[in-house]
Design a protein around this motif. Sequence first.
Motif, PDB file in Angstrom:
ATOM      1  N   GLY A  46       0.833  -1.195   0.000  1.00 33.96           N
ATOM      2  CA  GLY A  46       0.000   0.000   0.000  1.00 33.96           C
ATOM      3  C   GLY A  46       0.867   1.243   0.000  1.00 33.96           C
ATOM      4  N   THR A  47       0.238   2.374   0.274  1.00 38.15           N
ATOM      5  CA  THR A  47       1.000   3.621   0.369  1.00 38.15           C
ATOM      6  C   THR A  47       2.083   3.501   1.433  1.00 38.15           C
ATOM      7  N   LEU A  48       1.712   2.949   2.591  1.00 35.43           N
ATOM      8  CA  LEU A  48       2.700   2.780   3.651  1.00 35.43           C
ATOM      9  C   LEU A  48       3.790   1.789   3.271  1.00 35.43           C
ATOM     10  N   GLY A  49       3.473   0.893   2.354  1.00 32.05           N
ATOM     11  CA  GLY A  49       4.469  -0.059   1.870  1.00 32.05           C
ATOM     12  C   GLY A  49       5.359   0.501   0.781  1.00 32.05           C
ATOM     13  N   GLU A  50       5.194   1.805   0.475  1.00 30.70           N
ATOM     14  CA  GLU A  50       5.996   2.485  -0.555  1.00 30.70           C
ATOM     15  C   GLU A  50       5.927   1.733  -1.887  1.00 30.70           C
ATOM     16  N   ALA A  51       4.714   1.287  -2.234  1.00 32.90           N
ATOM     17  CA  ALA A  51       4.530   0.431  -3.404  1.00 32.90           C
ATOM     18  C   ALA A  51       5.031   1.054  -4.696  1.00 32.90           C
ATOM     19  N   SER A  52       4.871   2.382  -4.822  1.00 29.35           N
ATOM     20  CA  SER A  52       5.256   3.031  -6.070  1.00 29.35           C
ATOM     21  C   SER A  52       6.760   2.978  -6.315  1.00 29.35           C
ATOM     22  N   THR A  53       7.524   2.639  -5.296  1.00 31.35           N
ATOM     23  CA  THR A  53       8.982   2.566  -5.446  1.00 31.35           C
ATOM     24  C   THR A  53       9.481   1.131  -5.583  1.00 31.35           C
ATOM     25  N   LEU A  54       8.579   0.155  -5.489  1.00 35.19           N
ATOM     26  CA  LEU A  54       8.985  -1.248  -5.502  1.00 35.19           C
ATOM     27  C   LEU A  54       8.958  -1.830  -6.903  1.00 35.19           C
ATOM     28  N   SER A  55       9.919  -2.679  -7.196  1.00 36.22           N
ATOM     29  CA  SER A  55       9.904  -3.412  -8.457  1.00 36.22           C
ATOM     30  C   SER A  55       8.942  -4.596  -8.331  1.00 36.22           C
ATOM     31  N   ASP A  56       8.553  -5.156  -9.471  1.00 38.15           N
ATOM     32  CA  ASP A  56       7.691  -6.338  -9.443  1.00 38.15           C
ATOM     33  C   ASP A  56       8.374  -7.485  -8.703  1.00 38.15           C
ATOM     34  N   ALA A  57       9.679  -7.619  -8.886  1.00 36.66           N
ATOM     35  CA  ALA A  57      10.422  -8.685  -8.207  1.00 36.66           C
ATOM     36  C   ALA A  57      10.386  -8.490  -6.694  1.00 36.66           C
ATOM     37  N   GLU A  58      10.502  -7.250  -6.245  1.00 36.13           N
ATOM     38  CA  GLU A  58      10.445  -6.982  -4.808  1.00 36.13           C
ATOM     39  C   GLU A  58       9.059  -7.269  -4.251  1.00 36.13           C
ATOM     40  N   LYS A  59       8.010  -6.910  -4.987  1.00 35.86           N
ATOM     41  CA  LYS A  59       6.651  -7.222  -4.538  1.00 35.86           C
ATOM     42  C   LYS A  59       6.469  -8.723  -4.406  1.00 35.86           C
ATOM     43  N   SER A  60       6.981  -9.464  -5.370  1.00 33.52           N
ATOM     44  CA  SER A  60       6.896 -10.925  -5.322  1.00 33.52           C
ATOM     45  C   SER A  60       7.623 -11.472  -4.107  1.00 33.52           C
ATOM     46  N   THR A  61       8.794 -10.927  -3.844  1.00 30.54           N
ATOM     47  CA  THR A  61       9.559 -11.359  -2.664  1.00 30.54           C
ATOM     48  C   THR A  61       8.784 -11.096  -1.384  1.00 30.54           C
ATOM     49  N   LEU A  62       8.144  -9.945  -1.293  1.00 24.66           N
ATOM     50  CA  LEU A  62       7.381  -9.611  -0.088  1.00 24.66           C
ATOM     51  C   LEU A  62       6.191 -10.541   0.089  1.00 24.66           C
ATOM     52  N   VAL A  63       5.499 -10.865  -1.004  1.00 24.26           N
ATOM     53  CA  VAL A  63       4.371 -11.789  -0.904  1.00 24.26           C
ATOM     54  C   VAL A  63       4.844 -13.151  -0.407  1.00 24.26           C
ATOM     55  N   ASN A  64       5.868 -13.685  -1.031  1.00 27.83           N
ATOM     56  CA  ASN A  64       6.337 -15.018  -0.671  1.00 27.83           C
ATOM     57  C   ASN A  64       6.944 -15.066   0.726  1.00 27.83           C
ATOM     58  N   THR A  65       7.661 -14.017   1.110  1.00 26.68           N
ATOM     59  CA  THR A  65       8.223 -13.951   2.460  1.00 26.68           C
ATOM     60  C   THR A  65       7.119 -13.898   3.505  1.00 26.68           C
ATOM     61  N   THR A  66       6.099 -13.094   3.238  1.00 25.46           N
ATOM     62  CA  THR A  66       4.995 -12.969   4.197  1.00 25.46           C
ATOM     63  C   THR A  66       4.243 -14.283   4.327  1.00 25.46           C
ATOM     64  N   LEU A  67       3.986 -14.949   3.214  1.00 27.29           N
ATOM     65  CA  LEU A  67       3.313 -16.251   3.271  1.00 27.29           C
ATOM     66  C   LEU A  67       4.108 -17.238   4.113  1.00 27.29           C
ATOM     67  N   ASP A  68       5.426 -17.210   3.987  1.00 27.27           N
ATOM     68  CA  ASP A  68       6.279 -18.103   4.781  1.00 27.27           C
ATOM     69  C   ASP A  68       6.202 -17.777   6.265  1.00 27.27           C
TER      70      ASP A  68
END
Length: 304
Positions: A46-68
């Motif tokens: 979200g906005t607090l997650g600074e999404a506009s500055t994240l690459s697609d690869a970083e978003k993927s990493t965050l999703v997979n890390t959080t699921l773990d």
Amino acid sequence: MSFEWKGVMPAVTTQFTSEDKLDLEMFQVNIEAQLKAGVDGIILGGTLGEASTLSDAEKSTLVNTTLDIVKDQVPVILNIAEQTTKGAILAAQNAEKEGAQGIMLLPPMRYNAGDHETICYFKEVAKSTSLPILIYNNPVDYKIEVTLDMFEQMLVHDNINGVKESTRDITNVTRIRNRFGDRLKILCGVDTLALESMLMGADGWVAGLVDAFPAETVAIYRLAKAGKVKEAIEIYRWFMPLLELDIHPKLVQNIKLAAVATGIGSENVRAPRLPLQGEERKRVLEVIDNGMKTRPSLPDYLNL
């Protein structure tokens, strides 16, 4: 995972190292603090997650890390804020493939879409995924309002089933409930209106200061829903100066600085954002310091 849009769902910050890489160790510290406090979901990007500055690869990493980290204790939701319908569809499909359990969806970014364009945008994304969708309605910041008549047209899609209500008009909670009953779940998206929204029937809270004060945030929600309104108000009044740090253009820096004080985050941000400086930093630290000194003892809110 089947879930409803309800409870406290933190819009978590993205943690960075001083070298501007993802800080997954500190990120895990914060996520584990959220889980311990009893949150009901984790919202990434979200906005607090600074999404506009994240690459697609970083978003993927965050999703997979959080699921773990989460291990199916609560749903993991990805925020989608794209400039094109094609991009939003791709992001939704990727989120589903990677195992996210829900989507928070903003209107088109940059382009000030009209009502019909906005409806078509949301409906096309809904058709592309089976994931439940929380529509983020924030005309104050994003200049596009999703009206009740617009929701009426969009609810032909069963997976559009929640709204992050950020219009700043508290009466909108009642209007939504009167119009749609429980068909559209309501999560308050403004920290300084959260308790009022829940008392008027909102199902939960997409929270910001929860990133620094998870237990206090969940306690307010649980107490309010248990009918212990007086106890909830006492905590909420203490919390309000801190919650006001969320309704500010530099909410990311403010909240990250608060998380430093509670030991569950760093203040590293990604440029062009920079850490607070000078008198602005001093003012925010005074609010945080006062909150820490007067931090209330909490009741056994997890066992109400």
